[in-house]
Structure formats: structure tokens, C-alpha cells
Design an enzyme around this catalytic site. Sequence first.
Site, short mmCIF file in Angstrom:
data_model
loop_
_atom_site.label_atom_id
_atom_site.label_comp_id
_atom_site.label_asym_id
_atom_site.label_seq_id
_atom_site.Cartn_x
_atom_site.Cartn_y
_atom_site.Cartn_z
N CYS A 243 15.87 -0.04 0.13
CA CYS A 243 15.88 -1.23 0.97
C CYS A 243 17.29 -1.68 1.28
O CYS A 243 17.51 -2.45 2.19
CB CYS A 243 15.15 -2.37 0.27
SG CYS A 243 13.58 -1.84 -0.39
N ALA B 96 0.79 -1.24 0.00
CA ALA B 96 0.00 0.00 0.00
C ALA B 96 0.82 1.29 0.00
O ALA B 96 0.46 2.26 -0.67
CB ALA B 96 -0.94 0.00 1.20
#
Length: 350
Positions: free
Chosen positions: A296, A171
Site C-alpha cells: 500500500c 475479500a
Amino acid sequence: MVMLHRCIVNGRETGKAIHIARQKVAKAINCKAKEIYFTSCGSESDNLAIKGVCYKNKEKGKHIITSKIEHPAVLHTCQTLEKQGFEVTYLNVDSNGMISLSELENAIKKDTILISIMTANNEIGTIEPIKEIGKIAKAHNILFHTDSVQAIGNIKIDVEEMNIDLLSMSAHKFYGPKGVGALYVKEGVEFEKLQDGGHQEKDKRAGTENVAGIIGLGEAIELSYKEFENYNKKLIKLRDYYISQVEEKIPNIKVNGDRTNRLPGNANISFEGIQSEELLYKLDEKGICASGGSACSTGNPSPSHVLMAIGVSSKMAKGALRVTFGIENTKEDVDYLIESLSQIVSELRK
Ligand code: PLP
């Protein structure tokens, strides 16, 4: 009694809200609401899709095909499966980050059970030929999973038309809340659950649902596709303006990834003689947030596996800057970024 009544009403309301969110996700990617499973994030969706399918189909075969530029949520999942006796083929990509369809066809074996290729790359933004991959997978009766974490909200996805069997999303990549994701699994595709417990999500993902997150995900996906054309046009304009300005004003740079076939807001540029960490630090002092390779892998000093796979030298890979433009950015923001970058790069090069 009153408490019990309130619980039943709230339970019903919650169930209805989750169902509405499921319908919104289904509408966005053209599938049925019952084909959507809510998870905690994109990584969980990738794990559930890949391990779930492999464990369920291990009697049929143990071979998986993926690419060298996948997100660690896919690459590390494949590495875990290799330790468990599965065999993985990691496809090469060209200098723009595109897989080759003929290499994919050639990699297919009798015991191939799954193809997992990302829709769009998180570092260089390159968009893979998903419809063509889906066609190949279908022709060979192999399941096709795509990690669409970067793509949902940014490009249009139709799982039916693209022959996608499983798709992961998260999301917060389309302005929804953090800590919630979803996995699409085509009706009839069997996969094993990875988490034991209650019977939530049709017994495939145990654990109390993140109701607020799920509602937010549903709203966010609906909004991003409602405003899709406008967002897209704006982001492409900002991205292309940024790239052309860097090319004009800063010497010895290299644009990484495909010029046009890339995510609308993504620009990845290497600056010769610069270390990304230093660049990021100086940009941060000016209130600009960007990323080296992938967000990341921040803190990981080795050059990006994606840039290495597309043939960027390790020296240039270490000087890569990924900028992601969002819907609130303006041309003035880009001008400020260019001005700051020109100044910082020339100072650091001295
Ligand atoms: N896949 C891709 C392509 C991503 O870019 C990311 C996160 O950036 C993930 C998977 C993991 O998603 P999450 O952070 O929601 O676990």
C-alpha cells in the site's frame, strides 16, 4: 409486465444470494448473519468501524487506543479524528511487533471509548494477542475493533471467544474478488453511518450492493476455512524454508517480525546495503512479484513506519523485502526465488 416479474424474481434471487454470503461470513467468524455489513473494501470497513463508533459515543468520551504499526486505513482515520477533537494513544510495540498488554491497561482512561488493534500486521505478519486484548476491553467496558484484513483466511477467528466487537475484512486477501469487504459489528453495538443515501445494509451503508463481489466474498471465505489446515501447513513450510535458505545463503540480512507468531505466508527480510526498489525491479525482471515495505505504500520513499516502530535502523528498513507465499506456490518457486535473490543481492552489493 414480463419485465416487472423478472425484476421481482431477480430482486428476490439477489437478496437470497446476499443473505447466503452473509451466513457464510458469519459462520467463518462465529457470529450472526445480521451482524455482518458488506462494504467496498477493508479501508471502508476500518473507517466505518472507527469513525462510526467514535461519532456515536462522543458524549461518553473522546479517547481511542491503537498501535503504532496499524495499516494507514486505521492510522489515517485516527489522525482525522484527532483533528476533530478526539485524543488517540498510539501503543508501542516490541522488536517483534507485539503490543504490551500492561501498556494497554495503563493507557486506558475514564473517557476511552474504543481500542483498535490489528489482528495481524500486513508488513511483518506478527499476530497480536487478540483474545487477551478483548478480555481487557470487556473488563473496562470499552469497545474493541480489530483490523483482520490480513488475518481472515489465514488464522482462525472466533469473535465470541475473542471478545471482538467490530472486525474488518477484505475479500481479495483470501482469494475473493477485489472491491468488496465486510464489517462485523456485534449486535447492540451502536455506530453512525458515514454515507447518506438509501437504506441498504440495515441503513448503515447506503449504496447499491456489489452483488457479484459479495457472492464471491462468501464463497472465498467458506473455501479458505474448508482448506484451512492444509493451506496453513503448506504456507508455513514454504515460509520457513525460504527464511532458512536466505539465512544460509545470503550474509548480512535481518529477519523482521516474530519467527513463529506470524502469518503463515509472510516473510519480511532486510538486506544490508540494498535499496528495496532496486531489488524489486530486478526480481520483477525475473518474473517474481514481491513488495518493499507494504504494497500500500509502494512509491513512498520514506522507510516503513512498521519497521521503524520495531527498531529496525532506517538503513536496514530501506532494504526490506516482503514476500507473501500463496497456495499455488511450490518449493521449486522458493528455490528459484533464493537463487535469484542471491545473485541480485551480490551484484547490487558490488
Ligand atoms: N488493513 C490491512 C491490515 C491491510 O493489509 C489492508 C490492505 O492491504 C487494508 C487494511 C486495506 O484494505 P483494502 O485494500 O481492501 O482497502
